[in-house]
Design a protein around this motif. Structure first.
Motif, PDB file in Angstrom:
ATOM      1  N   GLU A 143      87.187  24.621  78.342  1.00 31.31           N
ATOM      2  CA  GLU A 143      88.213  24.035  77.475  1.00 31.31           C
ATOM      3  C   GLU A 143      89.271  25.059  77.066  1.00 31.31           C
ATOM      4  OE1 GLU A 143      85.693  20.386  75.443  1.00 31.31           O
ATOM      5  OE2 GLU A 143      85.959  22.244  74.305  1.00 31.31           O
ATOM      6  N   GLN A 144      88.872  26.308  76.938  1.00 29.07           N
ATOM      7  CA  GLN A 144      89.814  27.355  76.533  1.00 29.07           C
ATOM      8  C   GLN A 144      90.465  28.056  77.726  1.00 29.07           C
ATOM      9  OE1 GLN A 144      87.893  30.010  73.684  1.00 29.07           O
ATOM     10  NE2 GLN A 144      86.737  28.299  72.836  1.00 29.07           N
ATOM     11  N   ARG A 145      90.070  27.654  78.925  1.00 24.53           N
ATOM     12  CA  ARG A 145      90.555  28.326  80.137  1.00 24.53           C
ATOM     13  C   ARG A 145      90.421  29.843  79.999  1.00 24.53           C
ATOM     14  NH1 ARG A 145      95.672  24.741  82.514  1.00 24.53           N
ATOM     15  NH2 ARG A 145      94.493  22.785  82.614  1.00 24.53           N
ATOM     16  N   ALA A 146      89.220  30.229  79.641  1.00 26.09           N
ATOM     17  CA  ALA A 146      88.945  31.637  79.385  1.00 26.09           C
ATOM     18  C   ALA A 146      89.089  32.464  80.661  1.00 26.09           C
ATOM     19  CB  ALA A 146      87.531  31.784  78.824  1.00 26.09           C
ATOM     20  N   ARG A 147      89.412  33.725  80.474  1.00 27.95           N
ATOM     21  CA  ARG A 147      89.554  34.656  81.586  1.00 27.95           C
ATOM     22  C   ARG A 147      88.668  35.871  81.358  1.00 27.95           C
ATOM     23  NH1 ARG A 147      94.616  34.568  84.545  1.00 27.95           N
ATOM     24  NH2 ARG A 147      95.811  32.677  84.065  1.00 27.95           N
ATOM     25  N   GLY A 148      88.134  36.398  82.432  1.00 28.73           N
ATOM     26  CA  GLY A 148      87.337  37.609  82.330  1.00 28.73           C
ATOM     27  C   GLY A 148      85.847  37.340  82.331  1.00 28.73           C
ATOM     28  N   VAL A 149      85.088  38.362  81.943  1.00 31.34           N
ATOM     29  CA  VAL A 149      83.628  38.335  82.014  1.00 31.34           C
ATOM     30  C   VAL A 149      83.039  38.170  80.613  1.00 31.34           C
ATOM     31  CG1 VAL A 149      81.577  39.626  82.709  1.00 31.34           C
ATOM     32  CG2 VAL A 149      83.672  39.801  84.062  1.00 31.34           C
ATOM     33  N   PHE A 150      82.014  37.305  80.514  1.00 33.86           N
ATOM     34  CA  PHE A 150      81.359  37.063  79.231  1.00 33.86           C
ATOM     35  C   PHE A 150      79.841  37.079  79.419  1.00 33.86           C
ATOM     36  CE2 PHE A 150      85.463  35.018  79.146  1.00 33.86           C
ATOM     37  CZ  PHE A 150      85.979  35.348  77.899  1.00 33.86           C
ATOM     38  N   ASN A 151      79.154  37.837  78.581  1.00 33.59           N
ATOM     39  CA  ASN A 151      77.690  37.809  78.561  1.00 33.59           C
ATOM     40  C   ASN A 151      77.241  36.626  77.707  1.00 33.59           C
ATOM     41  OD1 ASN A 151      77.648  40.234  79.996  1.00 33.59           O
ATOM     42  ND2 ASN A 151      77.523  41.469  78.140  1.00 33.59           N
ATOM     43  N   ILE A 152      76.543  35.687  78.321  1.00 29.57           N
ATOM     44  CA  ILE A 152      76.050  34.500  77.609  1.00 29.57           C
ATOM     45  C   ILE A 152      74.552  34.673  77.418  1.00 29.57           C
ATOM     46  CG2 ILE A 152      75.969  31.998  77.578  1.00 29.57           C
ATOM     47  CD1 ILE A 152      78.814  33.247  77.523  1.00 29.57           C
ATOM     48  N   VAL A 153      74.191  35.350  76.348  1.00 29.33           N
ATOM     49  CA  VAL A 153      72.802  35.712  76.060  1.00 29.33           C
ATOM     50  C   VAL A 153      72.538  35.504  74.572  1.00 29.33           C
ATOM     51  CG1 VAL A 153      72.740  37.424  77.924  1.00 29.33           C
ATOM     52  CG2 VAL A 153      73.428  38.137  75.628  1.00 29.33           C
ATOM     53  N   ASP A 154      71.264  35.495  74.198  1.00 30.12           N
ATOM     54  CA  ASP A 154      70.966  35.314  72.782  1.00 30.12           C
ATOM     55  C   ASP A 154      71.142  36.635  72.025  1.00 30.12           C
ATOM     56  OD1 ASP A 154      68.590  36.820  72.956  1.00 30.12           O
ATOM     57  OD2 ASP A 154      67.278  35.073  72.952  1.00 30.12           O
ATOM     58  N   ASP A 155      70.772  36.637  70.751  1.00 25.64           N
ATOM     59  CA  ASP A 155      71.060  37.775  69.881  1.00 25.64           C
ATOM     60  C   ASP A 155      70.049  38.910  70.001  1.00 25.64           C
ATOM     61  OD1 ASP A 155      73.115  36.218  68.896  1.00 25.64           O
ATOM     62  OD2 ASP A 155      72.126  35.742  66.988  1.00 25.64           O
ATOM     63  N   GLU A 156      68.985  38.737  70.773  1.00 26.62           N
ATOM     64  CA  GLU A 156      67.892  39.711  70.711  1.00 26.62           C
ATOM     65  C   GLU A 156      67.419  40.171  72.090  1.00 26.62           C
ATOM     66  OE1 GLU A 156      63.617  40.418  68.449  1.00 26.62           O
ATOM     67  OE2 GLU A 156      64.517  38.441  68.446  1.00 26.62           O
ATOM     68  N   PRO A 157      68.136  41.096  72.716  1.00 29.58           N
ATOM     69  CA  PRO A 157      67.576  41.733  73.914  1.00 29.58           C
ATOM     70  C   PRO A 157      66.252  42.399  73.533  1.00 29.58           C
ATOM     71  CG  PRO A 157      69.853  42.412  73.520  1.00 29.58           C
ATOM     72  CD  PRO A 157      69.394  41.711  72.289  1.00 29.58           C
ATOM     73  N   ALA A 158      65.253  42.332  74.410  1.00 27.38           N
ATOM     74  CA  ALA A 158      63.938  42.828  74.011  1.00 27.38           C
ATOM     75  C   ALA A 158      63.174  43.365  75.210  1.00 27.38           C
ATOM     76  CB  ALA A 158      63.138  41.710  73.344  1.00 27.38           C
ATOM     77  N   PRO A 159      62.263  44.308  74.977  1.00 27.31           N
ATOM     78  CA  PRO A 159      61.452  44.851  76.063  1.00 27.31           C
ATOM     79  C   PRO A 159      60.380  43.866  76.522  1.00 27.31           C
ATOM     80  CG  PRO A 159      60.798  45.831  73.978  1.00 27.31           C
ATOM     81  CD  PRO A 159      62.011  45.003  73.688  1.00 27.31           C
ATOM     82  N   ALA A 160      59.962  44.021  77.758  1.00 28.26           N
ATOM     83  CA  ALA A 160      58.951  43.130  78.331  1.00 28.26           C
ATOM     84  C   ALA A 160      57.652  43.166  77.545  1.00 28.26           C
ATOM     85  CB  ALA A 160      58.691  43.511  79.792  1.00 28.26           C
ATOM     86  N   ARG A 161      57.324  44.314  76.969  1.00 30.72           N
ATOM     87  CA  ARG A 161      56.070  44.417  76.223  1.00 30.72           C
ATOM     88  C   ARG A 161      56.087  43.581  74.944  1.00 30.72           C
ATOM     89  NH1 ARG A 161      57.223  50.737  75.191  1.00 30.72           N
ATOM     90  NH2 ARG A 161      58.789  50.589  73.531  1.00 30.72           N
ATOM     91  N   GLU A 162      57.282  43.077  74.546  1.00 35.57           N
ATOM     92  CA  GLU A 162      57.361  42.178  73.400  1.00 35.57           C
ATOM     93  C   GLU A 162      57.490  40.720  73.826  1.00 35.57           C
ATOM     94  OE1 GLU A 162      60.250  43.231  70.457  1.00 35.57           O
ATOM     95  OE2 GLU A 162      59.687  45.354  70.465  1.00 35.57           O
ATOM     96  N   TRP A 163      58.452  40.416  74.726  1.00 33.73           N
ATOM     97  CA  TRP A 163      58.694  39.006  75.028  1.00 33.73           C
ATOM     98  C   TRP A 163      57.598  38.379  75.891  1.00 33.73           C
ATOM     99  CZ3 TRP A 163      58.932  37.527  80.008  1.00 33.73           C
ATOM    100  CH2 TRP A 163      59.440  38.411  80.972  1.00 33.73           C
TER     101      TRP A 163
END
Length: 303
Positions: free
Chosen positions: A217-237
């Motif tokens: 809808e915004q005709r956005a340009r460029g690169v966007f990371n579409i991820v949640d707020d909490e990157p986490a190590p495998a030993r946690e998730w």
């Protein structure tokens, strides 16, 4: 707007089509399977059977739809994950990210489509140096997923050069997205490798679809990371995913044993992987994930 969704019958594509229709857009969605035409039509879109690797078919489908925007969601990921033989598992998807991207961009240029948005990937494949969380300014790791890394680079370069938006989705979860992984977890065939400090980023399917609608809808340009707020190590998730699935805790295996059993991609993901920041997508698209963390998200989906 008239929106052409290439790959509209996938787990994300279906949610995207439904949201676009709900917001009043006229949607043409494609599938490679005649058996999925009814699913797309039930969502309110016009359905087209199209092979994304057939340049002529892509050109004809786009020309008939006369869209204002094209969304590239074409992949061929199905069945049991085969991370050990990643290039073989992703062979058709890699072609769709290279040849398929080129066909869509050529069709867009030929018919005057002003905007293209395309699916990319940003879960654990940030450059494996420095901090554990990467932004769009940081490069992706050039060797993270074998031939798949080059396919992603091709897609991103081509779409950005065309003035479009690249949506780097984290690892999907939600209905239909993690069934195969959960099955492996329940069978204790998805171990934590080494110290498990490699980071990953996740995103719920509904949040990924919402971000995509905003980009279109915004005709956005460029690169966007579409991820949640909490990157986490495998030993946690991974232990949390197992607990939410009612499974025993995952086994832990050393790196030296994992290399021949699981392959270098799995080892890199769990020991060196880098997650991603969503600050740019929040700031520039006005996107706010309704599932800000995989912690609550896994519980909602699996318990």
């Amino acid at each position: 707007m008239r929106v052409f969704v290439a790959g509209g019958a996938g787990v994300l594509g279906r949610r995207l089509v439904a949201r676009l229709v709900a917001r009043g857009h006229q949607v043409t969605a494609t599938t490679t399977s005649p058996g999925k035409v009814g699913v797309l039509e039930s969502l309110g879109s016009e359905a087209v059977v199209m092979d994304g690797l057939d340049a002529e078919a892509v050109g004809e489908a786009v020309a008939r739809a006369r869209p204002d925007a094209i969304v590239h969601q074409m992949t061929a990921i199905s069945g049991k994950p085969d991370i050990r033989h990643f290039d073989r598992w992703f062979a058709t998807t890699n072609r769709l990210r290279t040849e398929g991207t080129d066909h869509l961009l050529a069709a867009a240029e030929a018919t005057g489509v002003p905007h293209v948005a395309a699916q990319s990937y940003a879960s654990w494949n940030g450059i494996r140096e420095g901090g554990w969380v990467k932004t769009e300014e940081d490069p992706l790791d050039p060797t993270s997923t074998g031939q798949g890394a080059e396919a992603i680079r091709h897609l991103e370069r081509a779409v950005v050069a065309a003035g479009g938006a690249v949506l780097r989705y984290g690892a999907f979860y939600g209905p239909g997205a993690t069934d195969a992984q959960v099955e492996l977890v329940r069978k204790r065939q998805y171990p934590v490798i080494g110290d498990g400090r490699g980071h990953s980023s996740w995103v719920h399917l509904d949040d990924a679809a919402e971000a995509t609608v905003l980009a279109v809808e915004q005709r956005a340009r460029g690169v966007f990371n579409i991820v949640d707020d909490e990157p986490a190590p495998a030993r946690e998730w991974l232990p949390h995913l197992a607990a939410c699935a009612g499974a025993k805790p995952p086994m832990r295996i050393p790196v030296w044993l994992a290399r021949p059993l699981a392959g270098r991609t799995a080892v890199a993901m769990m020991t060196e992987g880098r997650g991603f920041s969503n600050a740019k997508a929040k700031r520039e698209l006005g996107w706010q994930p309704r599932h800000p963390s995989w912690r609550q998200g896994f519980e909602e989906e699996l318990r």
